[in-house]
Design an enzyme around this catalytic site. Structure first.
Site, mmCIF file in Angstrom:
data_model
loop_
_atom_site.group_PDB
_atom_site.id
_atom_site.type_symbol
_atom_site.label_atom_id
_atom_site.label_comp_id
_atom_site.label_asym_id
_atom_site.label_seq_id
_atom_site.Cartn_x
_atom_site.Cartn_y
_atom_site.Cartn_z
ATOM 1 C CG HIS A 172 47.093 46.181 45.746
ATOM 2 N ND1 HIS A 172 46.011 45.350 45.686
ATOM 3 C CD2 HIS A 172 46.717 47.220 46.535
ATOM 4 C CE1 HIS A 172 45.016 45.866 46.388
ATOM 5 N NE2 HIS A 172 45.420 46.990 46.929
HETATM 6 N N1 UDP Z 1 39.501 45.287 40.394
HETATM 7 C C1 UDP Z 1 39.270 45.722 39.091
HETATM 8 N N2 UDP Z 1 40.248 45.528 38.164
HETATM 9 C C2 UDP Z 1 41.424 44.908 38.440
HETATM 10 C C3 UDP Z 1 41.646 44.459 39.770
HETATM 11 C C4 UDP Z 1 40.671 44.683 40.721
HETATM 12 O O1 UDP Z 1 38.209 46.281 38.801
HETATM 13 O O2 UDP Z 1 42.252 44.763 37.543
HETATM 14 C C5 UDP Z 1 38.468 45.566 41.398
HETATM 15 C C6 UDP Z 1 38.055 44.398 42.267
HETATM 16 O O3 UDP Z 1 37.021 43.676 41.665
HETATM 17 C C7 UDP Z 1 37.611 45.066 43.556
HETATM 18 C C8 UDP Z 1 38.471 46.294 43.611
HETATM 19 O O4 UDP Z 1 39.020 46.493 42.312
HETATM 20 O O5 UDP Z 1 36.274 45.499 43.481
HETATM 21 C C9 UDP Z 1 39.551 46.034 44.629
HETATM 22 O O6 UDP Z 1 40.397 47.077 44.660
HETATM 23 P P1 UDP Z 1 41.714 47.023 45.545
HETATM 24 O O7 UDP Z 1 42.212 45.629 45.586
HETATM 25 O O8 UDP Z 1 42.563 48.108 45.010
HETATM 26 O O9 UDP Z 1 41.217 47.508 46.966
HETATM 27 P P2 UDP Z 1 40.706 46.754 48.240
HETATM 28 O O10 UDP Z 1 39.466 46.008 47.872
HETATM 29 O O11 UDP Z 1 41.811 45.887 48.728
HETATM 30 O O12 UDP Z 1 40.406 47.849 49.223
#
Ligand code: UDP
Length: 377
Positions: A210
């Protein structure tokens, strides 16, 4: 210093997105009644926030208004203004922020403006990629924080290299270790969930993509989807919980034809995501949190990014950085080919992110900071 001495709702925890809810949940549990949750509304909807609050047993937040959907400066400005009002109405003994979002920066600036001790959870991450707004947020937040909770020694070294005072830095471990352990469903529940998607344990790819670098141009998104489509075409099922930003980009760039072999679903809840990740033969993602979670779950991950602020997962052999096109496809093919051996090795490789006690340490240090803010001078 124990958190029991902290007055009710005296520690303001400011957040605005899904990963912050996940990583701050165990700390809020440690803080107990002392925690006061403020949600900026940066990502505020049922799928990305509402169900995470319930699933992670978090209190109802004070919700800021008019923040989501604005450009970066507007998000920060609108949050800052409302946080300042909230802090004047009820002055916190400390403010806690996590990571590198616009909510993190707004919370940090609001604390700084009112001279309230500030705790940064996951301090010292650096991608050294100045094209990422998150990199700027991290650097700014670290330099105004009083207590910098570095997850790893590498993170602490990054802070020292920027001349952050030694007494402000503590290596605590990453709270992700305890949240994954607490939220991962039991083995029978996981088996039922994986079977419910018609998948075979250790036999599928789980993808989430994303970030702007993969979704802002048709070429980048096409490159990712083409490789996932090829994996599916060659017989390994690909499950893709699609972030709203990615779904919008697929439609905008007219790329739906590349998603017919992939199983695309709406984003799933946290426990469900962990269960699916725990049994995937391979994870493909540009997420930050998943780079840490894969080390607790013992699963391999291809990080579709040009840089990472989390070299630990790569160094420990869990993850590799790949470019969205052929490099993604070729590495996925190679890693799926030696999957059994890789999974066996990773199952016994310790996570570089700590011992599961980071939240307890951070809660204790926060109580100490609130009691003697002079420590922060
Ligand atoms: N996650 C979730 N459901 C989904 C996809 C991701 O719970 O369908 C969780 C994943 O395990 C992680 C978090 O969302 O803990 C990641 O969020 P994101 O990728 O939006 O943010 P980033 O970690 O890149 O800051």
């Amino acid at each position: 210093m124990s958190t029991a001495h902290l007055p009710p709702a005296s520690v303001a925890v400011v957040l605005g997105t899904r990963p912050e809810l996940v990583k701050l949940a165990p700390l809020m549990h440690e803080l107990g009644p002392a925690a006061r949750l403020l949600h900026t509304g940066q990502h505020w909807d049922e799928a990305m926030s509402g169900r995470f609050l319930r699933e992670l047993a978090l209190p109802d937040p004070e919700l800021l208004t008019g923040v989501g959907g604005r450009p970066r400066a507007g998000q920060i400005a609108h949050s800052l203004d409302q946080l300042d009002d909230a802090f004047v109405r009820h002055r916190p003994v400390a403010v806690v922020v996590q990571g590198d979002t616009n909510a993190t920066l707004a919370g940090a600036l609001a604390a700084n403006a009112r001279d309230i001790p500030l705790v940064h959870v996951e301090a010292g991450l650096r991608s050294f990629d100045r094209a990422m707004p998150e990199e700027h947020n991290r650097v700014m937040v670290d330099h105004v924080s009083d207590l910098l909770c570095a997850a790893t020694a590498t993170n602490a070294a990054n802070l020292r290299a920027e001349s952050v005072d030694e007494h402000r830095i503590t290596v605590t471990g990453n709270t992700v270790v305890e949240v994954v352990r607490a939220q991962l469903p039991t083995e029978p529940a996981r088996a039922a969930l994986v079977a419910g998607y018609g998948l075979r344990p250790d036999g599928y790819v789980l993808a989430t993509v994303h970030r702007p670098e993969n979704t802002d141009t048709a070429a980048a998104l096409r490159a990712v989807l083409t490789e996932l489509d090829t994996i599916a075409r060659f017989g390994t099922e690909v499950l893709f919980p699609m972030h709203p930003r990615t779904r919008a980009a697929v439609e905008r760039f007219d790329l739906t034809s590349l998603t017919t072999r992939i199983t695309t679903i709406e984003p799933v809840g946290y426990a469900e995501f962990l269960a699916l990740a725990r049994h995937a033969a391979l994870l493909v993602s540009d997420s930050g949190g998943i780079q840490e979670e894969c080390t607790v779950l013992g699963r391999p991950l291809l990080v579709v990014r040009r840089s990472t602020e989390r070299p630990e997962a790569v160094d420990a052999g869990f993850a590799a950085l790949v470019r969205p096109g052929a490099e993604l496809g070729e590495t996925a093919h190679a890693w799926l080919a030696d999957s059994a051996e890789r999974l066996a090795r990773l199952a016994t490789t310790p996570s570089p992110y700590g011992d599961g006690l980071a939240s307890a340490r951070i809660a204790r240090l926060t109580a100490q900071l609130a009691e003697s803010p002079v420590l922060a001078a």
